[in-house]
Enzyme design. Structure first.
Site, mmCIF file in Angstrom:
data_model
loop_
_atom_site.group_PDB
_atom_site.id
_atom_site.type_symbol
_atom_site.label_atom_id
_atom_site.label_comp_id
_atom_site.label_asym_id
_atom_site.label_seq_id
_atom_site.Cartn_x
_atom_site.Cartn_y
_atom_site.Cartn_z
ATOM 1 N N GLU A 1 4.379 -6.649 2.053
ATOM 2 C CA GLU A 1 3.331 -6.729 0.466
ATOM 3 C C GLU A 1 3.141 -5.846 -0.158
ATOM 4 O OE1 GLU A 1 -0.369 -8.908 1.177
ATOM 5 O OE2 GLU A 1 0.105 -10.430 2.016
ATOM 6 N N PRO A 2 4.294 -5.497 -0.874
ATOM 7 C CA PRO A 2 5.259 -4.082 -1.711
ATOM 8 C C PRO A 2 4.221 -4.435 -2.706
ATOM 9 C CG PRO A 2 6.627 -4.432 -0.907
ATOM 10 C CD PRO A 2 5.949 -6.218 -0.232
ATOM 11 N N GLY B 1 0.792 -1.599 0.249
ATOM 12 C CA GLY B 1 -0.238 -0.292 -0.197
ATOM 13 C C GLY B 1 0.753 1.327 -0.111
ATOM 14 N N TYR C 1 -0.552 -2.382 -12.094
ATOM 15 C CA TYR C 1 -1.618 -1.484 -12.387
ATOM 16 C C TYR C 1 -2.151 -1.242 -14.346
ATOM 17 C CZ TYR C 1 -1.524 -2.873 -7.744
ATOM 18 O OH TYR C 1 -1.483 -3.701 -6.616
ATOM 19 N N ARG D 1 -5.910 2.393 -15.929
ATOM 20 C CA ARG D 1 -5.731 3.620 -14.594
ATOM 21 C C ARG D 1 -6.371 5.479 -14.083
ATOM 22 N NH1 ARG D 1 -2.210 5.100 -11.905
ATOM 23 N NH2 ARG D 1 -2.701 4.633 -9.982
ATOM 24 N N TYR E 1 -9.704 4.989 -11.619
ATOM 25 C CA TYR E 1 -8.904 5.993 -10.818
ATOM 26 C C TYR E 1 -8.800 7.016 -10.639
ATOM 27 C CZ TYR E 1 -7.906 0.800 -9.854
ATOM 28 O OH TYR E 1 -7.398 -0.429 -10.280
ATOM 29 N N CYS F 1 -13.989 4.108 -28.304
ATOM 30 C CA CYS F 1 -15.226 4.848 -28.569
ATOM 31 C C CYS F 1 -15.611 4.655 -27.446
ATOM 32 C CB CYS F 1 -16.428 2.981 -29.251
ATOM 33 S SG CYS F 1 -15.267 2.904 -31.034
ATOM 34 N N GLU F 2 -15.253 5.687 -26.023
ATOM 35 C CA GLU F 2 -15.555 6.179 -25.237
ATOM 36 C C GLU F 2 -15.300 7.454 -24.345
ATOM 37 O OE1 GLU F 2 -16.426 3.292 -22.137
ATOM 38 O OE2 GLU F 2 -16.385 1.764 -23.069
#
Ligand SMILES: *Cc1c(COP(=O)(O)O)cnc(C)c1O
Length: 422
Positions: A275-276, A239, A375, A314, A318, A346-347
């Site tokens: 857990e990076p 995190g 990610y 991303r 986000y 097309c968005e």
């Protein structure tokens, strides 16, 4: 710090010119820097120096086996969240005793697979999952090492889609239930309690939520030990955030994080697991794309790239910010203009940056999205029948394609036409 720097005006990945990779591989593509991966792993390793610890890279951030092997060679373990990731880690040569299995929903097949081939521990997310693991393990006459994921109900102060430690999130069991659940677990066949787990969210930019959560973990550790449980490992999750370029203040460094961990948890005589994901690989990767068209709307300039939301989701998912920089630094001397930087999908959501002030762009210019290593490639899709883009790894003056662009035949031939349509 990363290893993507300008030399004589050209962007380099370590000792390789990015334009040279583009000429050889074709855009768009991802490039990772070995030196940056190594550096980030070592920052954590040094930060926890003096504590018995195991760094289990959260491979969902970027799971190419070349990345796993690079980290595995340094002694990294892996945090996996599916049977697929487990197989991938094993295939990359990661020893099973260094793999922890996280995730809110594990199938019976996944539990069995992992028990057959070995696992460091299951991070258990619910009482019902605990029962599933117990029944599979006892039917196999084996013991499943487990830690139970606690939801400490702290606000991670991050984007709502990646906050996982509040009471309303689907993750872990409430702290108030912990004693009872551990007592139940201790009586279940096939279950071997080894520790406690938590993970409160991703892209955290200050230490305070971590410290609050770890304080609660320290208190719980003492209570559970008094209750007679064997708590030998504390899994602190991942995190820690990275600078993307838009934040008010720089996120804390692994060294400061490590100091805090030692202060809050150092006296408990437990092995520390972390857990990076993002901090290891985020700044170790860039996405390179070229400008297809420039379009001037009524009151907007659009720069249309050959990369799209299916390659890097991303920003759409986000509202994430990525620095977008020219590959040729001479372009930085051009006059500034304001662009919406978009992809061809097309968005309207296929927008990487809105009203971004940049040096003027022209067709065929190459640009790089910085901090795209985490990610990025793993969340890409073939939406619009756009092939998954290649991944490339650089090591000093060498580069290698580590995932090739599939051919259109490979993509299209996956469809199966039923008999009645033939
Ligand atoms: C996603 C995740 C991580 C990694 O988070 P980062 O923000 O990438 O460090 C670690 N542990 C668990 C359980 C996760 O779900």
């Amino acid at each position: 710090m990363d290893h993507f720097n300008y030399r004589n005006g050209h962007l380099y990945a370590e000792d390789v010119s990015v334009a040279e990779i583009a000429a050889s591989v074709g855009t768009p593509f991802y490039v990772y820097s070995t030196a940056t991966l190594v550096r980030h792993f070592k920052l954590f390793d040094d930060a926890l120096d003096g504590l018995d610890h195991c760094i289990c890279y959260a491979m969902k951030a970027a799971s190419n086996q070349a990345i796993l092997k690079t980290l595995g060679n340094l002694g990294a373990g892996m945090d996996v969240v599916s049977g697929g990731e487990y197989r991938r880690a094993i295939s990359a040569g990661i020893p099973s005793e260094k793999i922890v299995f996280s995730g809110v929903g594990k199938t019976l097949e996944e539990i069995k697979l992992v028990l057959q081939n070995g696992i460091r521990q299951f991070n258990v997310e619910s009482e019902s999952e605990l029962k599933h693991i117990s029944s599979v393990a006892s039917s196999m006459n084996t013991l499943a090492p487990i830690a139970i994921r606690i939801n400490p109900d702290v606000d991670a102060q991050t984007h709502e889609k990646i906050a996982t430690g509040k009471a309303e999130n689907k993750f872990g069991i409430p702290l108030s239930r912990a004693r009872d659940v551990y007592a139940d677990a201790a009586k279940m066949p096939g279950i071997d309690i080894v520790g406690i787990d938590l993970h409160i969210g991703s892209q955290l930019t200050n230490l305070e939520p971590f410290e609050k959560a770890y304080q609660k973990l320290a208190d719980l550790t003492q209570i559970l030990k008094q209750d007679g449980h064997k708590i030998t490992r504390l899994d602190l999750g991942g995190g820690l955030g990275i600078p993307y370029g838009s934040e008010q203040s720089a996120p804390p460094l692994p060294l400061e994080y490590g100091k805090m961990v030692k202060k809050v948890l150092g006296h408990l005589d437990c092995e520390i697991e972390i857990e990076p994901g993002r901090l290891i690989v985020g700044n170790a990767g860039i996405l390179v794309s070229s400008v297809l068209c420039i379009k001037s709307g009524e009151n907007r300039n659009f720069a249309i790239l050959d990369a799209a939301m299916n390659d890097l989701i991303r920003p759409a998912m986000y509202e994430a910010y990525h620095d977008i920089v020219p590959i040729e630094q001479q372009n930085a001397s051009r006059a500034e203009k304001v662009y919406d930087v978009v992809g061809p999908v097309c968005e309207t959501g296929d927008t990487f940056a809105k009203e971004r002030r940049m040096n003027e762009l022209f067709e065929n210019d190459l640009v790089a999205f910085r901090s795209a290593g985490a990610y990025g490639a793993v969340m890409s899709s073939e939406y619009n029948t756009r092939p998954l883009i290649p991944e490339v790894m650089v090591n000093k003056d060498r580069f290698s394609i580590i995932r090739k662009r599939p051919s259109y035949t490979e993509i299209i031939d996956r469809d199966i036409i039923p008999e009645w349509l033939k």
